[in-house]
Scaffold this active site. Structure first.
Site, PDB file in Angstrom:
ATOM      1  CB  ALA A 112      27.992   0.464 -59.235  1.00 48.58           C
ATOM      2  N   GLY A 113      25.423   2.639 -60.457  1.00 52.86           N
ATOM      3  CA  GLY A 113      25.211   3.740 -61.395  1.00 52.86           C
ATOM      4  C   GLY A 113      25.677   3.431 -62.805  1.00 52.86           C
ATOM      5  CG  LEU A 114      28.891   1.564 -63.969  1.00 47.34           C
ATOM      6  CD1 LEU A 114      29.944   0.557 -63.553  1.00 47.34           C
ATOM      7  CD2 LEU A 114      29.428   2.409 -65.116  1.00 47.34           C
ATOM      8  N   GLY A 115      24.052   1.267 -64.796  1.00 43.87           N
ATOM      9  CA  GLY A 115      22.912   0.849 -65.622  1.00 43.87           C
ATOM     10  C   GLY A 115      22.726  -0.649 -65.746  1.00 43.87           C
ATOM     11  CB  SER A 116      23.699  -3.561 -63.643  1.00 47.20           C
ATOM     12  OG  SER A 116      22.916  -3.306 -62.504  1.00 47.20           O
TER      13      SER A 116
ATOM     14  CG  ASP B 182      19.881   4.135 -66.249  1.00 49.62           C
ATOM     15  OD1 ASP B 182      20.290   5.304 -66.321  1.00 49.62           O
ATOM     16  OD2 ASP B 182      20.201   3.351 -65.331  1.00 49.62           O
TER      17      ASP B 182
ATOM     18  CB  ALA C 273      22.792  -3.265 -69.263  1.00 51.28           C
TER      19      ALA C 273
ATOM     20  N   PRO D  75      28.711  -3.912 -62.654  1.00 51.76           N
ATOM     21  CG  PRO D  75      30.335  -2.575 -61.668  1.00 51.76           C
ATOM     22  CD  PRO D  75      29.809  -3.017 -62.986  1.00 51.76           C
TER      23      PRO D  75
HETATM   24  O1  PMV Z   1      22.179   5.384 -60.588  1.00 53.76           O
HETATM   25  P1  PMV Z   1      21.939   5.411 -62.055  1.00 53.76           P
HETATM   26  O2  PMV Z   1      23.135   5.670 -62.879  1.00 53.76           O
HETATM   27  O3  PMV Z   1      21.115   4.280 -62.548  1.00 53.76           O
HETATM   28  O4  PMV Z   1      21.125   6.706 -62.426  1.00 53.76           O
HETATM   29  C1  PMV Z   1      20.291   7.387 -61.613  1.00 53.76           C
HETATM   30  C2  PMV Z   1      19.992   8.656 -62.285  1.00 53.76           C
HETATM   31  C3  PMV Z   1      18.917   9.455 -61.582  1.00 53.76           C
HETATM   32  O5  PMV Z   1      18.807  10.664 -62.294  1.00 53.76           O
HETATM   33  C4  PMV Z   1      19.318   9.747 -60.162  1.00 53.76           C
HETATM   34  C5  PMV Z   1      17.601   8.713 -61.612  1.00 53.76           C
HETATM   35  C6  PMV Z   1      17.003   8.561 -62.987  1.00 53.76           C
HETATM   36  O6  PMV Z   1      16.114   7.712 -63.127  1.00 53.76           O
HETATM   37  O7  PMV Z   1      17.337   9.309 -63.903  1.00 53.76           O
END
Ligand code: PMV
Length: 318
Positions: free
Chosen positions: A104-108, A152, A111, A101
């Site tokens: 959503a913080g899953l590194g799309s 990431d 990736a 997704p």
């Molecule tokens: O939202 P994500 O999982 O892509 O990660 C963000 C992580 C942060 O520490 C907020 C930003 C970063 O670049 O590390």
């Protein structure tokens, strides 16, 4: 020339998000239940230099010239061409698909870039080192994130749990692969609220500028939690991880990046027996994670769905 495929996992941040942007360490792990894939196939009958891009998940289709020049995918393609020194590549179709997704913080983003850079360089007959793939992805990540830490691109390139620190600007980033002594299970719950990382990173930066002492302390405390977590993971003291996740979540709340929806999911997970829970990634939306014994992981996933999660993933970190 055969088609070349490269597949990459998603990722989640286990400890240390936001603080990592300010030089503290963080831990991230791959999530193999979601994938990004790049397939490069020859553009039969087309002239050399013709590159046709298809990314159906984001409704993007056209030749390289048709797509905005600052689009991350276009930049990634150009980086590979520059890296390989090939000015007129053979005609090709670049197809990108992803089950990760977006926002959503899953590194799309990372990736997709890693998959693209690996597949395209191989298609052009050049094998890039992991270090180079990670660096090139970092360059693309800057477009998504503004000031990405580099975590990431690292975790997704190496596809292993990593301990990462970008350093304080005077030294270079440090990355170590973490050997997990005892596997552990995480339940990931998606709040369904899109939250672009660049905006939460920007919000934290503004707040830090106004209140540097307070934020510096929050970041340092987070860094100490991350260090303890690394030791616990490498020694197999998994029982320490839940309380450390809870402590990290408290600090993230103080940084202003949690949200009522995330708090609600975190509460639901703890009520159902999770050993600890926290948001993961940029926050204010996106995902949360809960540490669960494998026996009750499904029960926690069910409780998260009932509490409003639009998607849950159960993953084992090993
Ligand atoms: O939202 P994500 O999982 O892509 O990660 C963000 C992580 C942060 O520490 C907020 C930003 C970063 O670049 O590390």
């Amino acid at each position: 020339m055969p088609a070349i495929t490269a597949t990459t996992p998603g990722k989640i941040i286990l400890f240390g998000e936001h603080a990592v942007v300010y030089g503290q360490p963080a831990i991230a792990v791959p999530v193999n239940q979601v994938k990004a894939r790049a397939i490069i196939s020859p553009g039969i009958g087309q002239p050399s230099g013709w590159i046709y891009l298809q990314a159906p998940d984001i409704d993007l289709e056209g030749t390289l010239e048709d797509i905005p020049h600052d689009h991350p995918l276009v930049i990634a393609i150009k980086e590979v061409l520059q890296e390989t020194g090939i000015e007129q590549p053979p005609a090709m179709i670049v197809r990108i698909t992803s089950t990760i997704p977006v926002a959503a913080g899953l590194g799309s983003g990372a990736a997709v870039s890693v998959a693209m850079i690996r597949a395209l360089s191989e298609f052009l007959g050049v094998i890039l080192s992991d270090e180079r793939v990670s660096q090139m992805t970092f360059e693309v990540e800057k477009i998504y994130h503004g000031t990405p830490s580099g975590i990431d691109n690292s975790v997704i390139t190496y596809q292993q749990p990593i301990y990462f620190s970008r350093g304080d600007g005077t030294n270079s980033p440090q990355m170590e692969i973490i050997r997990v002594k005892k596997p552990f299970t995480l339940v990931i719950g998606d709040s369904g609220i899109p939250s672009p990382t660049a905006s939460t990173v920007g919000d934290v930066r503004k707040a830090w500028q106004v209140n540097k002492t307070v934020y510096q302390e929050l970041f340092q405390k987070t860094g100490r939690i991350t260090e303890q977590a690394r030791t616990a993971i490498t020694k197999g003291n998994n029982e320490l991880l839940g309380p450390l996740m809870d402590a990290n979540q408290e600090l993230l709340g103080k940084m202003g990046v949690s949200s009522p929806e995330l708090d609600h999911l975190i509460h639901a997970a703890r009520e159902t027996g999770a050993q600890g829970a926290k948001l993961s990634g940029g926050g204010k939306g996106g995902n949360m994670i809960a540490l669960a014994s494998p026996e009750i992981a499904h029960q926690i996933a069910g409780a998260l769905s009932e509490a409003g999660a639009v998607r849950t993933i159960i993953t084992t970190v090993e």
